[in-house]
Motif scaffolding. Sequence first.
Motif, PDB file in Angstrom:
ATOM      1  N   ARG A 254      -7.279   7.474  -5.807  1.00 42.47           N
ATOM      2  CA  ARG A 254      -8.404   6.676  -6.300  1.00 42.47           C
ATOM      3  C   ARG A 254      -9.728   7.397  -6.056  1.00 42.47           C
ATOM      4  O   ARG A 254     -10.627   7.377  -6.896  1.00 42.47           O
ATOM      5  N   LEU A 255      -9.844   8.029  -4.894  1.00 45.51           N
ATOM      6  CA  LEU A 255     -11.064   8.755  -4.567  1.00 45.51           C
ATOM      7  C   LEU A 255     -11.293   9.893  -5.547  1.00 45.51           C
ATOM      8  O   LEU A 255     -12.398  10.083  -6.075  1.00 45.51           O
TER       9      LEU A 255
ATOM     10  N   ALA B 129     -10.055  10.172  -8.576  1.00 44.77           N
ATOM     11  CA  ALA B 129     -10.334   9.625  -9.901  1.00 44.77           C
ATOM     12  C   ALA B 129     -11.799   9.220 -10.028  1.00 44.77           C
ATOM     13  O   ALA B 129     -12.419   9.401 -11.082  1.00 44.77           O
ATOM     14  N   GLU B 130     -12.370   8.673  -8.966  1.00 44.20           N
ATOM     15  CA  GLU B 130     -13.781   8.292  -8.994  1.00 44.20           C
ATOM     16  C   GLU B 130     -14.676   9.529  -9.065  1.00 44.20           C
ATOM     17  O   GLU B 130     -15.715   9.524  -9.746  1.00 44.20           O
ATOM     18  N   LEU B 131     -14.295  10.594  -8.373  1.00 48.90           N
ATOM     19  CA  LEU B 131     -15.052  11.832  -8.477  1.00 48.90           C
ATOM     20  C   LEU B 131     -15.032  12.362  -9.912  1.00 48.90           C
ATOM     21  O   LEU B 131     -16.046  12.834 -10.434  1.00 48.90           O
ATOM     22  N   GLN B 132     -13.885  12.270 -10.556  1.00 48.85           N
ATOM     23  CA  GLN B 132     -13.792  12.711 -11.940  1.00 48.85           C
ATOM     24  C   GLN B 132     -14.660  11.842 -12.843  1.00 48.85           C
ATOM     25  O   GLN B 132     -15.389  12.352 -13.704  1.00 48.85           O
ATOM     26  N   ARG B 133     -14.604  10.530 -12.623  1.00 53.90           N
ATOM     27  CA  ARG B 133     -15.379   9.612 -13.456  1.00 53.90           C
ATOM     28  C   ARG B 133     -16.870   9.916 -13.364  1.00 53.90           C
ATOM     29  O   ARG B 133     -17.593   9.840 -14.357  1.00 53.90           O
ATOM     30  N   ARG B 134     -17.319  10.282 -12.162  1.00 52.99           N
ATOM     31  CA  ARG B 134     -18.742  10.577 -11.956  1.00 52.99           C
ATOM     32  C   ARG B 134     -19.094  12.039 -12.204  1.00 52.99           C
ATOM     33  O   ARG B 134     -20.247  12.431 -12.046  1.00 52.99           O
ATOM     34  N   ASP B 135     -18.106  12.837 -12.586  1.00 50.79           N
ATOM     35  CA  ASP B 135     -18.307  14.271 -12.809  1.00 50.79           C
ATOM     36  C   ASP B 135     -18.903  14.930 -11.570  1.00 50.79           C
ATOM     37  O   ASP B 135     -19.981  15.528 -11.599  1.00 50.79           O
ATOM     38  N   LEU B 136     -18.158  14.830 -10.464  1.00 53.85           N
ATOM     39  CA  LEU B 136     -18.593  15.390  -9.188  1.00 53.85           C
ATOM     40  C   LEU B 136     -17.537  16.387  -8.682  1.00 53.85           C
ATOM     41  O   LEU B 136     -16.738  16.077  -7.803  1.00 53.85           O
TER      42      LEU B 136
ATOM     43  N   MET C 132      -1.820   7.311 -15.243  1.00 50.76           N
ATOM     44  CA  MET C 132      -2.685   7.558 -14.072  1.00 50.76           C
ATOM     45  C   MET C 132      -3.876   8.412 -14.507  1.00 50.76           C
ATOM     46  O   MET C 132      -3.740   9.345 -15.294  1.00 50.76           O
ATOM     47  N   ALA C 133      -5.021   8.068 -14.003  1.00 47.94           N
ATOM     48  CA  ALA C 133      -6.221   8.819 -14.349  1.00 47.94           C
ATOM     49  C   ALA C 133      -6.114  10.255 -13.866  1.00 47.94           C
ATOM     50  O   ALA C 133      -5.560  10.533 -12.807  1.00 47.94           O
ATOM     51  N   LYS C 134      -6.660  11.176 -14.654  1.00 50.48           N
ATOM     52  CA  LYS C 134      -6.692  12.572 -14.219  1.00 50.48           C
ATOM     53  C   LYS C 134      -7.640  12.718 -13.043  1.00 50.48           C
ATOM     54  O   LYS C 134      -8.624  12.015 -12.928  1.00 50.48           O
ATOM     55  N   THR C 135      -7.334  13.656 -12.193  1.00 44.67           N
ATOM     56  CA  THR C 135      -8.169  13.859 -11.017  1.00 44.67           C
ATOM     57  C   THR C 135      -9.264  14.879 -11.314  1.00 44.67           C
ATOM     58  O   THR C 135      -9.283  15.532 -12.350  1.00 44.67           O
ATOM     59  N   ALA C 136     -10.193  15.015 -10.339  1.00 44.67           N
ATOM     60  CA  ALA C 136     -11.410  15.793 -10.575  1.00 44.67           C
ATOM     61  C   ALA C 136     -11.120  17.231 -10.957  1.00 44.67           C
ATOM     62  O   ALA C 136     -11.818  17.813 -11.785  1.00 44.67           O
ATOM     63  N   GLU C 137     -10.066  17.807 -10.361  1.00 39.78           N
ATOM     64  CA  GLU C 137      -9.825  19.212 -10.628  1.00 39.78           C
ATOM     65  C   GLU C 137      -9.235  19.444 -12.003  1.00 39.78           C
ATOM     66  O   GLU C 137      -9.132  20.567 -12.459  1.00 39.78           O
ATOM     67  N   ASP C 138      -8.818  18.365 -12.694  1.00 43.95           N
ATOM     68  CA  ASP C 138      -8.183  18.508 -13.997  1.00 43.95           C
ATOM     69  C   ASP C 138      -9.100  18.068 -15.135  1.00 43.95           C
ATOM     70  O   ASP C 138      -8.638  17.846 -16.248  1.00 43.95           O
TER      71      ASP C 138
ATOM     72  N   LEU D 207     -18.754   6.965  -0.831  1.00 47.94           N
ATOM     73  CA  LEU D 207     -17.591   6.363  -1.482  1.00 47.94           C
ATOM     74  C   LEU D 207     -16.644   5.854  -0.393  1.00 47.94           C
ATOM     75  O   LEU D 207     -15.756   6.582   0.062  1.00 47.94           O
ATOM     76  N   PRO D 208     -16.797   4.607   0.050  1.00 46.74           N
ATOM     77  CA  PRO D 208     -15.937   4.084   1.115  1.00 46.74           C
ATOM     78  C   PRO D 208     -14.462   4.077   0.694  1.00 46.74           C
ATOM     79  O   PRO D 208     -14.129   3.780  -0.460  1.00 46.74           O
ATOM     80  N   ALA D 209     -13.606   4.435   1.641  1.00 43.26           N
ATOM     81  CA  ALA D 209     -12.161   4.438   1.387  1.00 43.26           C
ATOM     82  C   ALA D 209     -11.439   4.396   2.717  1.00 43.26           C
ATOM     83  O   ALA D 209     -11.926   4.924   3.718  1.00 43.26           O
ATOM     84  N   ASP D 210     -10.281   3.777   2.713  1.00 50.10           N
ATOM     85  CA  ASP D 210      -9.416   3.747   3.886  1.00 50.10           C
ATOM     86  C   ASP D 210      -8.238   4.664   3.603  1.00 50.10           C
ATOM     87  O   ASP D 210      -7.341   4.317   2.827  1.00 50.10           O
ATOM     88  N   LEU D 211      -8.231   5.831   4.214  1.00 52.81           N
ATOM     89  CA  LEU D 211      -7.188   6.818   3.928  1.00 52.81           C
ATOM     90  C   LEU D 211      -5.825   6.419   4.468  1.00 52.81           C
ATOM     91  O   LEU D 211      -4.836   7.110   4.205  1.00 52.81           O
TER      92      LEU D 211
END
Length: 294
Positions: free
Chosen positions: A98-99, A101-108, A1-7, A86-90
């Motif tokens: 997923r949300l 992970a995308e924040l991490q990918r974009r460095d946000l 699993m991709a690391k999340t933004a805080e990690d 970033l559209p998402a259905d919670l």
Amino acid sequence: MAKTAEDNGAPPRHATQTDRGAAPRTAASPPRRALVTGASAGIGAAFARALAARGHALVLTARRAERLDALAAELRERHGIDAVALPADLADPQAPARLLAELQRRDLPIDVLINNAGYGVPGTFEASPWQRHADFIQVLITAPTELAHRLLPGMRARGYGRIVNVASLAGHLPGSTGHTLYAASKAYLIRFSQSLALENRARGVHVCALCPGFTYSEFHDVTGARALVSKMPRYMWMDADTVAAQGLDAVERGDVVYVNGRVNRAIKTLFKLLPDDLALKLIARRSRDFRVLD
């Protein structure tokens, strides 16, 4: 699993903060970035506009991509801030991961979390299939809790964080007939916010449960209650911009629970003083005034 933004291991972007307040920011400091859920309309959109006016960069999420894109473009043009849609259905249990992970990918990295996404399920409990209730619990309880959990380590590491959980006056009142899970979900957010605030206030992270009452938005159109609630007196209502602005001020002050409006605060106090049986009887008599029961 991709690391999340805080990690993501990135160095802190902000000066550290003690429990006495944030360190002064410099002109070279990047703007704080806020994630707003349910940002396509109502209180969520009002939060986005208020944050943009205060200079925050934004990440906006909701189901309706076109509305998010339009709002992000509006705020970029009006305030010159960075705004990402970033559209998402919670309701999807995988959406928060997923949300993030995308924040991490974009460095946000996220400094401010506005857990606003929500709605009501009209009718009595047995009138809706279980999946509809399960989706409700996912959106109003599980998703905001997971987002806070995933983003909190980064906030603590940077010594700064703000989390607003949009609850409701309903969370302070007895449960009504109809919309069976609504008051319960909001009461959860209030108690969750209280514990989270106590655990993190010494690390520069403020947490606030915001508790509006009747607010002009699409909420009552979606639940089919517009005709009912339109009969409520005007003094019971607030506009979404005021609710959001008060919420940002409250979390910045360090208020752990904030009830919008003097009328709503009076109602909360009244029900707190009433014996439980009497309070429940009063809500039972008035449920049809503001809840769709069929």
